[in-house]
Design a protein around this motif. Sequence first.
Motif, PDB file in Angstrom:
ATOM      1  N   LEU A  42       0.833  -1.207   0.000  1.00  0.00           N
ATOM      2  CA  LEU A  42       0.000   0.000   0.000  1.00  0.00           C
ATOM      3  C   LEU A  42       0.864   1.251   0.000  1.00  0.00           C
ATOM      4  N   PRO A  43       0.283   2.383  -0.417  1.00  0.00           N
ATOM      5  CA  PRO A  43       1.032   3.638  -0.294  1.00  0.00           C
ATOM      6  C   PRO A  43       1.310   3.932   1.176  1.00  0.00           C
ATOM      7  N   LEU A  44       2.328   4.699   1.415  1.00  0.00           N
ATOM      8  CA  LEU A  44       2.693   5.053   2.783  1.00  0.00           C
ATOM      9  C   LEU A  44       1.528   5.773   3.459  1.00  0.00           C
ATOM     10  N   PHE A  45       1.137   5.285   4.623  1.00  0.00           N
ATOM     11  CA  PHE A  45      -0.012   5.859   5.310  1.00  0.00           C
ATOM     12  C   PHE A  45       0.270   7.285   5.782  1.00  0.00           C
ATOM     13  N   SER A  46      -0.723   8.154   5.595  1.00  0.00           N
ATOM     14  CA  SER A  46      -0.773   9.476   6.214  1.00  0.00           C
ATOM     15  C   SER A  46      -2.234   9.895   6.192  1.00  0.00           C
ATOM     16  N   GLU A  47      -2.594  10.817   7.048  1.00  0.00           N
ATOM     17  CA  GLU A  47      -3.969  11.311   7.044  1.00  0.00           C
ATOM     18  C   GLU A  47      -4.301  11.978   5.710  1.00  0.00           C
ATOM     19  N   ASP A  48      -3.324  12.643   5.124  1.00  0.00           N
ATOM     20  CA  ASP A  48      -3.543  13.272   3.813  1.00  0.00           C
ATOM     21  C   ASP A  48      -3.824  12.219   2.741  1.00  0.00           C
ATOM     22  N   LYS A  49      -3.041  11.126   2.745  1.00  0.00           N
ATOM     23  CA  LYS A  49      -3.243  10.063   1.763  1.00  0.00           C
ATOM     24  C   LYS A  49      -4.597   9.393   1.998  1.00  0.00           C
ATOM     25  N   SER A  82      12.448  -2.556  15.795  1.00  0.00           N
ATOM     26  CA  SER A  82      11.013  -2.290  15.673  1.00  0.00           C
ATOM     27  C   SER A  82      10.427  -3.101  14.517  1.00  0.00           C
ATOM     28  N   TYR A  83       9.145  -2.810  14.204  1.00  0.00           N
ATOM     29  CA  TYR A  83       8.460  -3.474  13.098  1.00  0.00           C
ATOM     30  C   TYR A  83       9.112  -3.114  11.765  1.00  0.00           C
ATOM     31  N   LYS A  88       4.271  -2.354   9.428  1.00  0.00           N
ATOM     32  CA  LYS A  88       3.746  -1.194  10.159  1.00  0.00           C
ATOM     33  C   LYS A  88       2.805  -0.387   9.279  1.00  0.00           C
ATOM     34  N   ASN A  89       3.130  -0.230   8.027  1.00  0.00           N
ATOM     35  CA  ASN A  89       2.277   0.521   7.113  1.00  0.00           C
ATOM     36  C   ASN A  89       0.932  -0.182   6.919  1.00  0.00           C
ATOM     37  N   LEU A  90       0.963  -1.489   6.654  1.00  0.00           N
ATOM     38  CA  LEU A  90      -0.275  -2.247   6.495  1.00  0.00           C
ATOM     39  C   LEU A  90      -1.097  -2.211   7.777  1.00  0.00           C
ATOM     40  N   PHE A  91      -0.446  -2.372   8.902  1.00  0.00           N
ATOM     41  CA  PHE A  91      -1.125  -2.327  10.193  1.00  0.00           C
ATOM     42  C   PHE A  91      -1.778  -0.956  10.410  1.00  0.00           C
ATOM     43  N   ASP A  92      -1.066   0.120  10.073  1.00  0.00           N
ATOM     44  CA  ASP A  92      -1.626   1.467  10.230  1.00  0.00           C
ATOM     45  C   ASP A  92      -2.879   1.647   9.382  1.00  0.00           C
TER      46      ASP A  92
END
Length: 175
Positions: A42-49, A82-83, A88-92
């Motif tokens: 997935l694309p890198l998680f952010s609230e903007d994305k 860490s993860y 971590k991205n998928l989990f987020d």
Amino acid sequence: MKVLAFGASSSKNSINKQLATYTASLFDKATIEVLDLNDYELPLFSEDKEAEIGKPTLARDFFEKIGSCDILIISFAEHNGSYTAAYKNLFDWCSRIDMKVYQGKPAIFLSTSPGPGGASSVLSLAQESSSFFDVNIKASVSVPSFYDNFDMESFCINNMEIKKQLINAVSSVVL
């Protein structure tokens, strides 16, 4: 009984995926599904994305896979204590669908690395944060020095003490 297993790594030759797969194979009379995180890139998680694209189908698919299983096996790879970024991205992304990512599932948490630490730092991190994400950890096992303790030809743990720990972990989860 359906067992869902995966290594929390995007490595094509992930030793954590191998450990999760091996541990899943210790269940009798179970349907086993092994996931590859590369199928959930997935694309890198952010609230903007998230505002731009919403909740991606792949995140929903992964979340639904967890929801459809009876038992969850995750073997955490460790990157700098860490993860992995992929996990971590998928989990987020999944946590934006529902904070209860693990949906109350009984789980075995594992970790391994080529070194003597067995990725115990990330395993500890996963255990400490688990209560926030609705998982019922039945057992956790860190496997040090993977290549010394896992026979790549026969695809099994060759260290009897570690093998016993994994068998006990499986026994603790049987419904």
